[in-house]
Design an enzyme around this catalytic site. Structure first.
Site, PDB file in Angstrom:
ATOM      1  N   ASP A 221       0.953  -1.335   0.133  1.00 54.36           N
ATOM      2  CA  ASP A 221      -0.019  -0.010   0.064  1.00 54.36           C
ATOM      3  C   ASP A 221       0.892   1.359   0.064  1.00 54.36           C
ATOM      4  OD1 ASP A 221      -2.526   1.340   0.316  1.00 54.36           O
ATOM      5  OD2 ASP A 221      -1.982   2.074   2.265  1.00 54.36           O
ATOM      6  N   GLN A 302      -7.352   6.461   2.231  1.00 53.50           N
ATOM      7  CA  GLN A 302      -7.182   7.644   1.694  1.00 53.50           C
ATOM      8  C   GLN A 302      -5.972   7.953   0.733  1.00 53.50           C
ATOM      9  OE1 GLN A 302      -9.501   7.811   4.517  1.00 53.50           O
ATOM     10  NE2 GLN A 302     -10.627   8.088   2.493  1.00 53.50           N
ATOM     11  N   ARG A 303      -5.046   7.086   0.917  1.00 53.39           N
ATOM     12  CA  ARG A 303      -3.648   7.082   0.325  1.00 53.39           C
ATOM     13  C   ARG A 303      -4.089   7.402  -1.211  1.00 53.39           C
ATOM     14  NH1 ARG A 303      -0.623   3.753   3.709  1.00 53.39           N
ATOM     15  NH2 ARG A 303       0.055   5.195   5.007  1.00 53.39           N
ATOM     16  N   PRO A 304      -4.631   6.165  -2.008  1.00 51.77           N
ATOM     17  CA  PRO A 304      -4.785   6.093  -3.222  1.00 51.77           C
ATOM     18  C   PRO A 304      -5.492   7.552  -3.799  1.00 51.77           C
ATOM     19  CG  PRO A 304      -5.933   4.335  -2.318  1.00 51.77           C
ATOM     20  CD  PRO A 304      -5.335   5.001  -1.140  1.00 51.77           C
ATOM     21  N   MET A 307      -2.431   9.759  -3.780  1.00 45.33           N
ATOM     22  CA  MET A 307      -1.526   9.595  -4.866  1.00 45.33           C
ATOM     23  C   MET A 307      -1.780  10.065  -6.416  1.00 45.33           C
ATOM     24  SD  MET A 307      -0.595   5.865  -3.243  1.00 45.33           S
ATOM     25  CE  MET A 307       0.857   5.503  -1.910  1.00 45.33           C
TER      26      MET A 307
END
Lengths: 684, 383
Positions: A221, A302-304, A307
């Site tokens: 991830d 929320q990382r995607p 990114m």
């Protein structure tokens, strides 16, 4: 290395090819094909905040070459001269404590700096934890009696690239350290008397061959862009690759020169894109689009989103635009989302092409509040609920509590390793002169006597600053986890649907998982049905993951038993590569009626026999659970096919019938196998 | 600027060599976090009342677990510590002092020791920490240079009267967990190694974050941490958009972004301070105390720890709201933090308490008569 201040210099230094041969990387621009991989790397060179690249592919697909070549096109950065952590001279928030103090002491003026290229730091697979994190500086400790940090790889990688070849085979301890640093951008060292923290902001670039096992989800991830590389199939290109490589090997200097023009063009483009990046706008509607896409595909966290926004901006900058287009987002989605979508086991999904449509799909949706319909295709399968778990008795077979061989809490089997592998947990007084000296402890043991020794020692020894006697020596006590890996090979074919066999089998799997959870073993599930087998649960000790997977595991289709066994066999072997001390227990749940062969045309049952023999000869501890249930439920003498029993014989394993299984027998069986395996492995 | 001051403070009070230096991080401002209200509340409650006993944040990847836990540092109130004491002893209360301070306190005629005001510290416990750094060990330099045996304090000393933060707490090594458990239950760290024999107070709030996908936490440790929060990704598109823009803005200019939220953070800090002052005045009515016991009894949670945690948390909730009397609603909120994970006999029985109304229903049933016969309900089949 001072010689690497600029690519020009590297070339100039090549008068003596013998010396600099290895230093010249294959020119990035000379790499043929693999456009996606190259783009992903370039994007990270433009914007280090994107968050790394994971390159998946088989061996010999240029993965490593491309990463090494990247050095050539990386931009230059300003670093504080003499700082071991390559701090940014202008920005106090990106400095190590020493530089920070100097910066404020000097009245907030930028510190003296040098300009040099961004570096690629290598993290080799064999790296120990102290090399990665940093450890006590021996020289200083001995010569001056001072405690200072000897910086590790995470320090070297600050403001550069951290490259891990075969990242999926990395040791768990090292991965844990990486996780910490990659999310907080700070490396906190609390070991061997050292307490220090310093910035460790790196671009993580990893390569892996998925055939050798998956990457841990948490690490997966953290890496933003995922690229799959395939062997070049175009014949012309293949020929070109060979000729280029030969030419490079013959005369790397000339070859590099030949590509210098292209390289410098690319470098310029990167520098321009960097400058432009700040001006790139991501309009509100595009932001909404990004969020809705992530929501639609149910990407975790929320990382995607973040990114995606960064990558699409960088893509726009690379193209020389200041506005993000839908096309940028589409490209970014292909890099970021496919591996983050929660996969349903055994349901084929064509991830990349599906991704292509997602953007359009989300865009064309008129009403965002409308409930999305599930896009799953109809599959002629059933999903059986998980049967009630049976209570396994604890400690049916008591392990010998041999403190020297195994120690540790819980039920984990640990062995104190004899070699230099494993985690340094504490130290002790050795029986003889130790090989594996615990330096910190040794120095501490010697320390109180220094004053006395300094006064009483005569002759040559007088000049030393630290006097160590034999009695001070301390030995490192290292700990290796001997973990058990239970590979459950589960038949999910149509015949398992009869008489609720699957339900019962899931119940058994569940009990095993629960037991493994309590004992902190790793469990993996391979399922086979229809034409193929798949690893539906990569080795994990997480029950939550396992339970979720079991709930959605479908049943139906024919029985490719040999394929399932092969898959389990490969899985065991790839886990062994990571940790040779692992103890694999192979549990096969099937009725044994194989009817699909691996290679077309061969006899399915023959293949099964062959596979069984292969597994038998490989130090795997096999258990077969026959799922065949007599039609009368055992009330009368039934005619029962006992194919599974034959498989068990070939495996030389324990055979059980699902119908006969109750709490006591399965529990004792597994534990017996385990304790046998453990005593065999630890040699006691 | 916070960083600058911190560094200055470090400069003046630094006696150590280069082997001991801590980086002052710029953290994402607490008040800039979008959503995740439950987690924020849990952390704030601990800031108000350290006696509650820590927070465990569990959730999937990339949901801001670590970001928010680290952000708490900025909101913590200042405390008085004995000047120059490596254990940050309380200058007024001898029962919370290390042996050195205690001796000085009694020798000086029980007058408060000389103290300084200091921010409550958040100490990182990294996964790669070795035992000697956690517990403390022989001070190398004074041993070599002066031939004296003295303690080089470890993380447990530094964390005294502060917060210990462990990212990916479920991956922590067993031998470090053992040490932590010891200290967290006795609030004292006993060092008996390398010729050192010393014990000092080590009372800290444990804050941990974990992704259950990577394995479970040891039950003993799970039990020690009072509030458990499950966090999920934000589903609301508007909020998601806001998260992206905020995060990008922060990365672009950390200082400017921090400044932008300084006002919000100060307001929140003041609220914490007010609640802290109000806390000793908060009353927990007898009938609600009975309700708490009944809830714990009904859910068959282990030990008396949950009862105590519930009452403390409910009181703190009231104080945080500016009230001096605990209400049933406070208890409901507290129960949601404390009970679910303790009721879970096995990890597979999640479904049984999955009903989000479970606690509410139970409270409604018993709030008027804590001794009422219980009716048939899912809670009964738990064990």
């Amino acid at each position: 290395m001072a010689t690497k201040t600029g690519s020009k210099k590297v070339i100039d230094k090549t008068q003596n090819p013998q010396e600099s041969l290895q230093r010249i990387p294959f020119p990035f621009t000379a790499i043929i094909g693999q456009e996606k991989m190259k783009l992903a790397l370039v994007l990270n060179a433009i914007n280090p905040q994107i968050g790394g690249v994971l390159i998946r592919g088989e061996r010999g697909t240029c993965k490593t070459v491309a990463v090494r070549a990247l050095t050539d096109i990386l931009p230059s950065i300003k670093v504080v001269s003499d700082c071991k952590f390559h701090c940014n001279p202008d920005e106090p928030t990106e400095m190590c404590p020493t530089c920070q103090a100097r910066y404020y002491a000097g009245g907030n003026k930028p510190l003296p700096s040098v300009t040099r290229k961004m570096k690629v730091a290598d993290l080799p697979l064999g790296a120990t934890e102290d090399r990665v994190l940093g450890t006590i500086d021996l020289e200083n400790a001995i010569k001056k009696g001072e405690r200072t940090l000897d910086p590790g790889i995470l320090a070297e990688a600050n403001r550069g690239i951290l490259y891990v070849d075969e990242i999926n085979l990395l040791d768990d301890n090292v991965i844990n350290s990486l996780l910490d640093a990659s999310s907080s951008k700070v490396n906190v060292v609390e070991r061997e008397g050292i307490s220090f923290s310093h910035p460790s902001n790196f671009i993580l670039v990893g390569t892996m061959d998925p055939g050798e096992g998956e990457l841990r989800p948490q690490l997966l991830d953290r890496i933003a862009l995922h690229v799959i590389v395939k062997t070049i199939s175009n014949l012309d290109q293949k020929v070109q690759v060979i000729t280029e490589r030969n030419e490079f090997d013959r005369d790397p200097v000339a070859f590099t020169k030949k590509y210098e023009k292209q390289s410098s063009e690319l470098r310029d483009r990167i520098i321009k894109a960097r400058a432009l990046l700040d001006k790139v706008e991501l309009p509100e509607d595009k932001l909404v689009l990004i969020s809705r896409i992530c929501k639609e595909v149910k990407a975790e966290g929320q990382r995607p989103d973040i990114m995606l926004s960064r990558t699409s901006k960088t893509l726009a900058a690379y193209e020389g635009r200041t506005e993000v287009t839908d096309d940028d987002i589409k490209k970014a989605v292909e890099f970021i989302l496919p591996f983050r979508v929660r996969a349903t086991p055994m349901v084929e999904s064509d991830a990349p092409p599906y991704m292509d449509d997602v953007v359009d799909e989300v865009q064309s949706k008129e009403d965002e509040d409308k409930d999305e319909e599930e896009v799953t295709e109809e599959i002629p399968t059933h999903v059986f609920r998980v049967g009630a778990p049976i209570q396994l008795p604890r400690d049916m077979v008591k392990r010998r509590s041999d403190r020297i061989v195994r120690s540790g809490s819980g039920d984990r089997i640990k062995s104190l390793s004899t070699g230099r592998k494993g985690r340094y947990i504490k130290h002790r007084i050795p029986d003889d002169i130790p090989q594996d000296i615990a330096f910190d402890a040794t120095i501490r043991a010697a320390a109180p006597y220094q004053k006395f020794r300094r006064e009483s020692y005569q002759g040559d020894a007088k000049g030393l600053s630290l006097f160590i006697a034999n009695s001070d020596l301390r030995k490192k006590v290292r700990e290796n986890k001997v973990s058990t890996l239970i590979v459950l090979c589960v038949d999910a074919s149509g015949s398992m649907g009869v008489l609720r066999r699957m339900e019962a089998a899931k119940g058994v799997v569940l009990s095993l998982l629960m037991d493994a959870y309590q004992r902190r073993d790793k469990v993996s599930v391979v399922a086979f049905r229809g034409k193929e087998a798949a690893v539906v649960l990569p080795p994990t000790s997480s029950v939550e993951r396992a339970r979720k997977m079991l709930e959605i595991l479908p049943t139906g289709g024919r029985t490719p038993l040999a394929a399932g066994m092969l898959m389990a066999y490969n899985l065991i072997n790839s886990e062994r590569k990571k940790d040779p001390t692992i103890i694999p227990i192979f549990v096969l749940l099937t009725d044994g009626r194989a009817n699909v062969p691996i290679t077309e045309g061969s006899e399915p049952m023959d293949e099964v026999t062959e596979m069984a023999k292969l597994i038998r000869d490989d130090k795997v501890y096999p258990i077969v659970v026959d799922t065949e249930i007599p039609p009368s439920g055992g009330k009368f003498v039934d005619f029962v096919y006992e194919y599974a029993q034959d498989v068990a014989k070939d495996l030389n394993g324990v055979y059980y019938r699902l119908a006969d299984l109750d709490a006591v027998s399965l529990g004792s069986m597994i534990h017996m196998e385990k304790s046998m395996a453990v005593s065999a492995a630890t040699g006691s | 600027m916070a960083v600058k001051e911190a560094v200055k403070e470090k400069e003046t009070s630094r006696q150590d060599t280069a082997g001991k230096q801590k980086l002052e991080r710029v953290v994402f401002p607490f008040s800039a976090m979008v959503g995740q209200e439950k987690m924020k509340l849990a952390l704030l409650l601990n800031a108000v009342n350290p006696a509650i006993g820590g927070v465990l944040v569990r959730g999937e990847k990339g949901t801001g677990k670590s970001t928010i836990s680290r952000a708490l540092a900025d909101l913590l109130p200042e405390i008085k510590v004995v000047e120059g004491c490596p254990f940050h002893c309380n200058p007024e209360d001898p029962s919370e002092m290390c042996p050195n301070c205690q001796a000085r306190y009694f020798a000086g005629g029980k007058k408060p020791l000389k103290s300084i005001l200091r921010k409550t510290k958040v100490v990182d416990l990294p996964l790669g920490a070795t035992e000697d750094r956690v517990l403390g060990t022989l001070d190398l330099e004074s041993a070599i240079k002066k031939g004296e045996r003295s303690l080089d304090p470890g993380i447990l000393a530094e964390a005294n009267r502060g917060i210990t933060y462990i990212d990916e707490i479920n991956l922590l090594d067993d031998h470090v967990i053992d040490v932590l458990l010891d200290a967290s239950s006795s609030k004292v760290n006993v060092v008996e190694r390398e010729g050192i024999s010393f014990s000092h107070p080590s009372s800290f709030i444990l804050v941990g974050s974990m992704n259950p996908e990577e394995g479970e936490l040891r039950p003993q440790l799970l039990d020690r941490i009072a509030l458990h929060v499950v966090i999920e990704g934000v589903a609301n598109v508007d909020q998601r958009v806001k998260i992206i823009t905020e995060r990008n803005e922060f990365e672009k200019d950390q200082m400017a972004f921090t400044k932008k939220y300084q006002g919000h953070n100060t307001a929140l800090r003041n609220r914490v301070l007010k609640a802290k002052a109000l806390l000793p005045k908060v009353k927990l009515p007898d009938n609600l105390l009975l309700l708490i016991s009944r809830l714990c009894d009904e859910t068959k949670v282990e030990g008396a720890r949950p009862d105590i945690m519930l009452s403390k948390t409910a009181k703190t909730l009231a104080a945080f709201d500016g009230r001096t009397v605990v209400t049933t609603n406070d208890i409901k909120k507290a129960a949601e933090f404390i009970l679910p994970f303790r009721m879970k006999a096995t990890p597979f029985e999640e479904d049984k308490w999955a009903d989000p109304k479970f606690i509410e229903n139970m409270i409604n049933e018993f709030k008027d008569d804590p001794f009422k016969e219980s009716t048939k309900r899912t809670g009964q089949q738990l064990v």
